[in-house]
Design an enzyme around this catalytic site. Structure first.
Site, PDB file in Angstrom:
ATOM      1  N   LYS A 231       0.841  -1.204   0.000  1.00  0.00           N
ATOM      2  CA  LYS A 231       0.000   0.000   0.000  1.00  0.00           C
ATOM      3  C   LYS A 231       0.880   1.260   0.000  1.00  0.00           C
ATOM      4  O   LYS A 231       0.638   2.205  -0.744  1.00  0.00           O
ATOM      5  CB  LYS A 231      -0.923   0.011   1.235  1.00  0.00           C
ATOM      6  CG  LYS A 231      -2.050  -1.009   1.101  1.00  0.00           C
ATOM      7  CD  LYS A 231      -2.801  -1.241   2.404  1.00  0.00           C
ATOM      8  CE  LYS A 231      -3.747  -2.428   2.256  1.00  0.00           C
ATOM      9  NZ  LYS A 231      -4.402  -2.837   3.492  1.00  0.00           N
TER      10      LYS A 231
ATOM     11  N   GLN B 230      -4.404  -1.518   9.621  1.00  0.00           N
ATOM     12  CA  GLN B 230      -4.271  -2.855   9.037  1.00  0.00           C
ATOM     13  C   GLN B 230      -4.823  -3.908  10.000  1.00  0.00           C
ATOM     14  O   GLN B 230      -4.461  -3.942  11.173  1.00  0.00           O
ATOM     15  CB  GLN B 230      -2.782  -3.136   8.717  1.00  0.00           C
ATOM     16  CG  GLN B 230      -2.545  -4.442   7.999  1.00  0.00           C
ATOM     17  CD  GLN B 230      -3.191  -4.495   6.615  1.00  0.00           C
ATOM     18  OE1 GLN B 230      -3.092  -3.565   5.831  1.00  0.00           O
ATOM     19  NE2 GLN B 230      -3.885  -5.584   6.332  1.00  0.00           N
TER      20      GLN B 230
ATOM     21  N   ASP C  37     -11.253   2.826   3.757  1.00  0.00           N
ATOM     22  CA  ASP C  37     -11.543   1.392   3.594  1.00  0.00           C
ATOM     23  C   ASP C  37     -13.058   1.165   3.448  1.00  0.00           C
ATOM     24  O   ASP C  37     -13.486   0.111   3.009  1.00  0.00           O
ATOM     25  CB  ASP C  37     -11.061   0.632   4.844  1.00  0.00           C
ATOM     26  CG  ASP C  37      -9.822  -0.201   4.550  1.00  0.00           C
ATOM     27  OD1 ASP C  37      -9.579  -0.485   3.364  1.00  0.00           O
ATOM     28  OD2 ASP C  37      -9.115  -0.580   5.516  1.00  0.00           O
TER      29      ASP C  37
END
Ligand code: NAD
Length: 302
Positions: free
Chosen positions: A54, A98, A121
């Protein structure tokens, strides 16, 4: 092979190029770039590799990328305080924590503490609600479903009036993609059926699908005889079925298989995604797109 291959890597490259160009333009016109923070707790090797990918993508696009690594034993209170700090930081437009988090931390509490307007997200209940309402309410569609929809649309597959069957009802893939495909919107307007472990006759539903989206996590679950000739088959499943030596690096790598019997299905379907190289590369791409979108919302140009 009769099916057209929908290559996630090619669509990813197209979208990343579009993002990069937009980032440059916004920087010239407004003097700002998208800011993304990735918070990694502990050193779980899979999480480290996801976060690394990422960060690399974000930096390559000219984002302001902050990698915030925290020790495995960080307290829930300290992690909440960190999120609060980034919620208030004007240079940060996207906050990514994460997952999974260590057992002593309540994952739900952490995700719900992220400002919904920085939740790139798309997992915060506010964004799940916005997705359900659809239209201009939607800010950040969750990344994997958003990637699936982009692949379908960019491949020229007709969605309006199509029978879409989604295999799987998870919160990160099945439920959101079903919701997105039934919206009154471009790239949607479909008639959607969701099937799952309690569905009585999986095969009969799949056979009706003009667009079959499979996210079950069961290798080879969908048999070739379940596929309607000419259908668009999106295989989201990523299953480790063994190991092999990489020809490129000489190192051991996982053998990955999807939820669809690809070799047989490609002779029947009209379009099909491979595993690997299908849906997989799209997820990070859509995270970048959401982060850029967040900045655009802030600038009032979205
Ligand atoms: P999950 O385990 O949370 O959900 C799986 C769903 O499939 C469940 O709703 C279950 O009811 C259904 N299911 C399982 N077995 C079934 C069966 N035999 N018949 C009918 N339904 C069945 O999984 P998930 O997080 O949605 O992920 C699904 C798959 O997609 C996994 O292989 C995962 O690795 C992959 N995935 C890939 C990406 C990506 O490529 N970027 C992202 C997310 C998930």
């Amino acid at each position: 092979m009769t099916a057209k291959l929908i290559k996630g890597t090619e669509i990813r490259d197209q979208i990343l190029k579009e993002i990069e160009e937009e980032v440059k333009k916004i920087k010239e016109e407004h003097g700002v770039v998208p800011g993304l923070v990735t918070i990694l707790v502990g050193e779980n090797p899979a999480s480290v590799s996801y976060v690394t990918a990422k960060i690399k993508t974000a930096k390559g696009l000219g984002f302001n990328e902050i990698q915030d690594n925290q020790p495995e034993d960080i307290s829930e209170e300290d992690l909440l305080a960190l999120i609060d700090k980034y919620n208030k930081d004007d240079s940060i437009h996207g906050i990514l924590v994460q997952l999974p988090l260590p057992k002593h931390i309540d994952e739900k509490k952490i995700l719900n503490a992220i400002d919904p307007d920085k939740d790139v997200d798309g997992f915060h209940p506010v964004n799940v609600g916005r997705l359900m309402i659809g239209g201009s309410e939607v800010k950040f569609p969750p990344c994997t479903p958003a990637g699936i929809q982009e692949m379908i649309v960019r491949s020229g597959v007709e969605t309006s009036g199509a029978e879409v069957v989604v295999v799987g009802r998870s919160n990160i893939v099945g439920k959101p993609i079903a919701n997105m495909m039934l919206q009154k919107a471009e790239g949607a307007n479909a008639t959607v059926t969701v099937v799952h472990t309690r569905t009585k006759d999986l095969a009969s539903h799949c056979k009706r699908a003009d667009i079959l989206i499979v996210a079950a996590g069961v290798p080879g679950l969908v048999k070739p005889e379940w596929i309607k000739p000419g259908a668009c088959v999106i295989d989201v499943g990523v299953n480790r079925v063994g190991e092999k030596i990489s020809e490129k690096t000489g190192k051991k790598i996982a053998i990955l298989k999807g939820d669809v019997d690809f070799d047989a299905a490609k002779e029947i379907a009209g379009w099909i995604t491979p595993v690997p190289g299908g849906v997989g590369p799209m997820t990070i791409t859509m995270l970048m797109k959401n982060t850029l979108k967040s900045l655009k919302f802030k600038l009032g140009i979205a």
